[in-house]
Write a protein that holds these residues in place. Structure first.
Motif: not given
Ligand code: TYD
Ligand code: MG
Length: 457
Positions: A268-274
């Motif tokens: 996974f990758e943590m981005v602004d939308q989760g």
């Protein structure tokens, strides 16, 4: 009143003794002993435990029918998460998900619960550390509406159990085992006695109600699931959520799974939308690589049943009069020291120089097949010459410099070919047994052969 007896349990390996010890004689860890009150088991409790099994008498294997039984799985709707679980959450199962604070456990679970809720399934998220308002704020950020997502901010397990038995959710998340406690157990939240009792009660609840329960556990500095290390035996599945704290990449791993293969991995990758799923992890791990720089190499590692391309970097400093540094991130330091010694024997000495080795993207490379790539990255930095950018390195390295076979070579090489690698230096056995379109296999019997193939230009 009968005197309550106590014993001491190592929170790392569960070794039990009558007397407190500073250091565990079994696992050699320091300061891991916690006092545990021995609670006499009532005959009623024993009966309850016995009634758990469907049949008290032993049965012949051939007489046991699987018809109408088997596991009922519910998909979380997050593909990478489902893969790690072996095809979705099993009803009535107990799962422990561990990871450093801030890695994204609450986020991942809230997103998974949203998928269930969207399908009209009732689910319950209990937090012992955040208020429902805080959870709502997070949900807003993630764009979660949650018609069937019930929230509860509470830290008393008996209350949580009452709520769960009434609501009968398909999935129950308890965030976290360190903040939720059993009121009748006389020790601090997060202690061995507390988490063990909690796991026991949660297991009974899961089995009786067919609710899939997920317990969140924070990880201690030493990397063990805190206290929850003792939980690993009790639960059906142990997942670990990892990130290196520097990059947005997150890796979810199944350390134990009673319902599927262990070792499966999701990225996974943590981005602004989760959290966003990373479908092509190899491409993501290699996209910042600078192939023309000396000191980088690429290998294919196996994570569960999946082959993944990963980059190893090495930096070799100038000779230093003081003790040279040996810093390793994501690779085993002893392994690197051994490879440096093998390299020295092959004519490339690094023993007076600082040496740094890093697996990029927060990867942890425990696969011995990474040996040749680590060794060649060190050689490349030492010689200040880049490796050919279309060449993959695959092989375990032995103490006499021999390059040894690796498991599942074909899967690894296929992944490399898919990402544009045209050549691979491989153990001789692999070159003989595998034939793949688009990738040329160059056999190397010894470390010297590999170095000659890479640098003789
Ligand atoms: P969290 O799920 O609270 O971690 P854990 O439960 O494992 O302690 O994740 C917290 C971190 O994630 C926090 O540093 C903020 C970051 N984050 C994002 O970058 N984007 C998001 O959409 C969310 C919800 C969190
Ligand atoms: Mg959290």
């Amino acid at each position: 009143m009968a005197k309550v007896k106590s014993s001491f349990v190592c929170s790392n390996c569960e070794y039990t003794t009558a007397k407190w010890m500073g250091r565990c004689t079994s696992c050699k860890e320091w300061n891991t002993f916690q006092e545990v009150m021995d609670q006499p088991r009532s005959s009623r409790a024993q009966r309850a435990a016995a009634s758990l099994s469907t049949d008290d008498r032993p049965q012949k294997l051939s007489e046991i029918s699987l018809e109408g039984g088997g596991e009922v799985r519910v998909r979380t709707g997050i593909g990478e998460f489902d893969n790690v679980l072996g095809g979705g959450l099993v009803s009535g199962s107990l799962t422990l998900i561990g990871g450093d604070p801030g890695v994204g456990k609450s986020t991942l679970l809230l997103m998974a619960l949203d998928h269930f809720s969207q399908r009209g399934l009732d689910v319950l998220y209990v937090s012992g550390e955040e208020s429902t308002r805080q959870i709502k704020l997070r949900a807003e950020r993630l764009g979660i509406e949650g018609q069937h997502l019930h929230l509860l901010s509470h830290s008393d397990f008996t209350h949580i159990e009452t709520v769960a038995r009434r609501l009968r959710p398909r999935v129950l998340v308890i965030d976290s085992v360190q903040t939720v406690h059993m009121p009748h157990v006389d020790s601090l939240p997060g202690s061995v006695t507390q988490v063990r009792e909690l796991a026991h009660k949660a297991m009974l609840l899961a089995k009786q109600s067919t609710t899939a329960i997920l317990l969140v556990g924070h990880v201690t500095k030493s990397g063990n699931l805190a206290g929850p290390k003792v939980l690993e035996h009790y639960v059906d599945t142990v997942l670990q959520f990892e990130g290196d704290g520097r990059t947005a990449l997150r890796i979810l791993r199944a350390l134990k799974n009673r319902f599927g293969p262990a070792g499966e991995l999701g990225v996974f990758e943590m981005v602004d939308q989760g959290l966003r799923e990373v479908k092509d992890a190899s491409a993501r791990l290699l996209h910042e690589r600078i192939p023309e720089a000396p000191g980088t190499s690429v290998l294919a590692t196996m994570e569960g049943t999946r082959a993944l391309l990963a980059e190893v970097q090495a930096l070799v400093g100038k000779p230093t009069p003081s003790t040279p540094a040996r810093t390793c991130v994501g690779v085993d330091r002893n392994r690197v020291l051994m490879l440096a010694a093998v390299l020295e024997k092959a004519g490339l000495a690094v023993h007076e120089r600082d040496l740094f080795v890093n697996a990029t993207g927060g990867m942890r490379l425990d696969d011995p097949a990474a040996d040749l790539a680590i060794l060649c990255a060190i050689a490349s930095s030492l010689l200040d010459r880049p490796l050919p950018d279309d060449t993959l390195l695959l092989g375990e390295v032995g103490l006499v410099g021999e390059i040894r076979a690796v498991p599942q070579p074909e899967r690894r090489l296929r992944e490399a070919a898919r990402h544009g690698f045209r050549r691979a230096i491989v153990p001789p056995g692999v070159a003989r047994s595998v034939q793949l379109q688009g990738i040329e296999l160059l056999p190397a019997r010894r470390v010297q052969d590999a170095i000659r193939l890479l640098f003789a230009r």
